[in-house]
Design a protein around this motif. Structure first.
Motif, PDB file in Angstrom:
ATOM      1  N   SER A  39       0.826  -1.209   0.000  1.00 14.22           N
ATOM      2  CA  SER A  39       0.000   0.000   0.000  1.00 14.22           C
ATOM      3  C   SER A  39       0.858   1.257   0.000  1.00 14.22           C
ATOM      4  N   ASN A  40       2.125   1.148   0.445  1.00 15.39           N
ATOM      5  CA  ASN A  40       3.015   2.300   0.460  1.00 15.39           C
ATOM      6  C   ASN A  40       3.694   2.530  -0.886  1.00 15.39           C
ATOM      7  N   GLN A  41       3.645   1.556  -1.764  1.00 17.16           N
ATOM      8  CA  GLN A  41       4.248   1.716  -3.078  1.00 17.16           C
ATOM      9  C   GLN A  41       3.346   2.570  -3.953  1.00 17.16           C
ATOM     10  N   GLU A  42       3.962   3.440  -4.710  1.00 16.91           N
ATOM     11  CA  GLU A  42       3.201   4.311  -5.593  1.00 16.91           C
ATOM     12  C   GLU A  42       2.696   3.499  -6.783  1.00 16.91           C
ATOM     13  N   ARG A  43       1.420   3.530  -7.031  1.00 15.96           N
ATOM     14  CA  ARG A  43       0.839   2.795  -8.146  1.00 15.96           C
ATOM     15  C   ARG A  43       0.671   3.748  -9.317  1.00 15.96           C
ATOM     16  N   LYS A  44       1.276   3.385 -10.422  1.00 13.37           N
ATOM     17  CA  LYS A  44       1.155   4.200 -11.625  1.00 13.37           C
ATOM     18  C   LYS A  44      -0.005   3.672 -12.457  1.00 13.37           C
ATOM     19  N   ILE A  45      -0.846   4.578 -12.904  1.00 14.69           N
ATOM     20  CA  ILE A  45      -2.002   4.211 -13.714  1.00 14.69           C
ATOM     21  C   ILE A  45      -1.776   4.706 -15.131  1.00 14.69           C
ATOM     22  N   SER A  46      -1.946   3.824 -16.055  1.00 20.36           N
ATOM     23  CA  SER A  46      -1.786   4.178 -17.454  1.00 20.36           C
ATOM     24  C   SER A  46      -3.153   4.463 -18.061  1.00 20.36           C
ATOM     25  N   ALA A  47      -3.188   5.396 -18.982  1.00 19.39           N
ATOM     26  CA  ALA A  47      -4.437   5.699 -19.679  1.00 19.39           C
ATOM     27  C   ALA A  47      -4.919   4.498 -20.483  1.00 19.39           C
ATOM     28  N   LYS A  48      -3.993   3.580 -20.814  1.00 18.03           N
ATOM     29  CA  LYS A  48      -4.367   2.383 -21.564  1.00 18.03           C
ATOM     30  C   LYS A  48      -5.374   1.525 -20.802  1.00 18.03           C
ATOM     31  N   GLU A  49      -5.371   1.627 -19.457  1.00 19.56           N
ATOM     32  CA  GLU A  49      -6.320   0.856 -18.654  1.00 19.56           C
ATOM     33  C   GLU A  49      -7.765   1.251 -18.942  1.00 19.56           C
ATOM     34  N   PHE A  50      -7.958   2.470 -19.424  1.00 20.44           N
ATOM     35  CA  PHE A  50      -9.310   2.976 -19.657  1.00 20.44           C
ATOM     36  C   PHE A  50      -9.737   2.911 -21.114  1.00 20.44           C
ATOM     37  N   TYR A  51      -8.865   2.418 -21.967  1.00 18.37           N
ATOM     38  CA  TYR A  51      -9.169   2.362 -23.388  1.00 18.37           C
ATOM     39  C   TYR A  51     -10.377   1.461 -23.640  1.00 18.37           C
ATOM     40  N   GLY A  52     -11.358   1.987 -24.322  1.00 18.17           N
ATOM     41  CA  GLY A  52     -12.521   1.202 -24.704  1.00 18.17           C
ATOM     42  C   GLY A  52     -13.594   1.071 -23.650  1.00 18.17           C
ATOM     43  N   ILE A  53     -13.428   1.730 -22.534  1.00 19.53           N
ATOM     44  CA  ILE A  53     -14.423   1.599 -21.468  1.00 19.53           C
ATOM     45  C   ILE A  53     -15.796   2.083 -21.937  1.00 19.53           C
ATOM     46  N   TRP A  54     -15.830   3.238 -22.589  1.00 16.77           N
ATOM     47  CA  TRP A  54     -17.115   3.791 -23.002  1.00 16.77           C
ATOM     48  C   TRP A  54     -17.571   3.194 -24.325  1.00 16.77           C
ATOM     49  N   GLY A  55     -16.654   2.898 -25.170  1.00 19.98           N
ATOM     50  CA  GLY A  55     -17.018   2.275 -26.440  1.00 19.98           C
ATOM     51  C   GLY A  55     -17.906   3.160 -27.295  1.00 19.98           C
ATOM     52  N   ASP A  56     -18.101   2.752 -28.501  1.00 19.75           N
ATOM     53  CA  ASP A  56     -18.954   3.481 -29.418  1.00 19.75           C
ATOM     54  C   ASP A  56     -20.206   2.652 -29.632  1.00 19.75           C
ATOM     55  N   ASP A  57     -21.303   3.099 -29.051  1.00 19.20           N
ATOM     56  CA  ASP A  57     -22.541   2.336 -29.178  1.00 19.20           C
ATOM     57  C   ASP A  57     -23.436   2.868 -30.296  1.00 19.20           C
ATOM     58  N   GLY A  58     -22.900   3.793 -31.082  1.00 22.07           N
ATOM     59  CA  GLY A  58     -23.618   4.246 -32.254  1.00 22.07           C
ATOM     60  C   GLY A  58     -24.665   5.321 -32.022  1.00 22.07           C
ATOM     61  N   ILE A  59     -24.778   5.854 -30.810  1.00 22.52           N
ATOM     62  CA  ILE A  59     -25.764   6.914 -30.595  1.00 22.52           C
ATOM     63  C   ILE A  59     -25.053   8.262 -30.597  1.00 22.52           C
ATOM     64  N   SER A  60     -25.802   9.299 -30.924  1.00 28.45           N
ATOM     65  CA  SER A  60     -25.234  10.644 -30.977  1.00 28.45           C
ATOM     66  C   SER A  60     -25.046  11.177 -29.554  1.00 28.45           C
ATOM     67  N   ASP A  61     -24.288  12.252 -29.463  1.00 25.53           N
ATOM     68  CA  ASP A  61     -24.071  12.882 -28.161  1.00 25.53           C
ATOM     69  C   ASP A  61     -25.394  13.324 -27.541  1.00 25.53           C
ATOM     70  N   GLU A  62     -26.254  13.897 -28.371  1.00 27.13           N
ATOM     71  CA  GLU A  62     -27.544  14.379 -27.871  1.00 27.13           C
ATOM     72  C   GLU A  62     -28.397  13.225 -27.348  1.00 27.13           C
ATOM     73  N   GLU A  63     -28.395  12.111 -28.072  1.00 24.82           N
ATOM     74  CA  GLU A  63     -29.157  10.940 -27.626  1.00 24.82           C
ATOM     75  C   GLU A  63     -28.590  10.391 -26.313  1.00 24.82           C
ATOM     76  N   PHE A  64     -27.262  10.396 -26.223  1.00 24.46           N
ATOM     77  CA  PHE A  64     -26.619   9.905 -25.004  1.00 24.46           C
ATOM     78  C   PHE A  64     -26.997  10.787 -23.813  1.00 24.46           C
ATOM     79  N   ILE A  65     -26.958  12.097 -23.999  1.00 27.76           N
ATOM     80  CA  ILE A  65     -27.309  13.027 -22.922  1.00 27.76           C
ATOM     81  C   ILE A  65     -28.766  12.846 -22.506  1.00 27.76           C
ATOM     82  N   LYS A  66     -29.649  12.700 -23.488  1.00 26.43           N
ATOM     83  CA  LYS A  66     -31.075  12.507 -23.200  1.00 26.43           C
ATOM     84  C   LYS A  66     -31.273  11.211 -22.396  1.00 26.43           C
ATOM     85  N   GLU A  67     -30.596  10.138 -22.802  1.00 27.16           N
ATOM     86  CA  GLU A  67     -30.696   8.854 -22.112  1.00 27.16           C
ATOM     87  C   GLU A  67     -30.129   8.949 -20.694  1.00 27.16           C
TER      88      GLU A  67
END
Length: 81
Positions: A39-67
């Protein structure tokens, strides 16, 4: 009158741990020591860990916000003053 020992969890843990044999207590000491070192060791987080989390589900930004707004739930009623 409350003492510090009444306010901390150590007495409850000791009631369980005091019945362990010496080898089990030593194993627990080693386990706890290793967990502190990790727990005392510094953990480095890479942005690669988050790649693809949201994915592209084919809806527009407006549709996503409405949902997203439609799915919101509030835990408390808003009271206007």
């Amino acid at each position: 009158m409350n003492t510090i020992s009444n306010l901390t969890p150590q007495p409850a843990y000791w009631d369980v741990l005091k019945n362990l044999n010496d080898n089990e207590k030593m194993d627990l000491i080693i386990y706890l020591t290793q967990s502190l070192k990790q727990s005392n060791q510094e953990r480095k987080i890479s942005a690669k860990e988050f790649y693809g989390i949201w994915g592209d589900d084919g809806i527009s930004d407006e549709e996503f916000i409405k949902e997203l707004k439609a799915e919101r739930a509030f835990r408390q009623d808003i009271i206007e003053v």
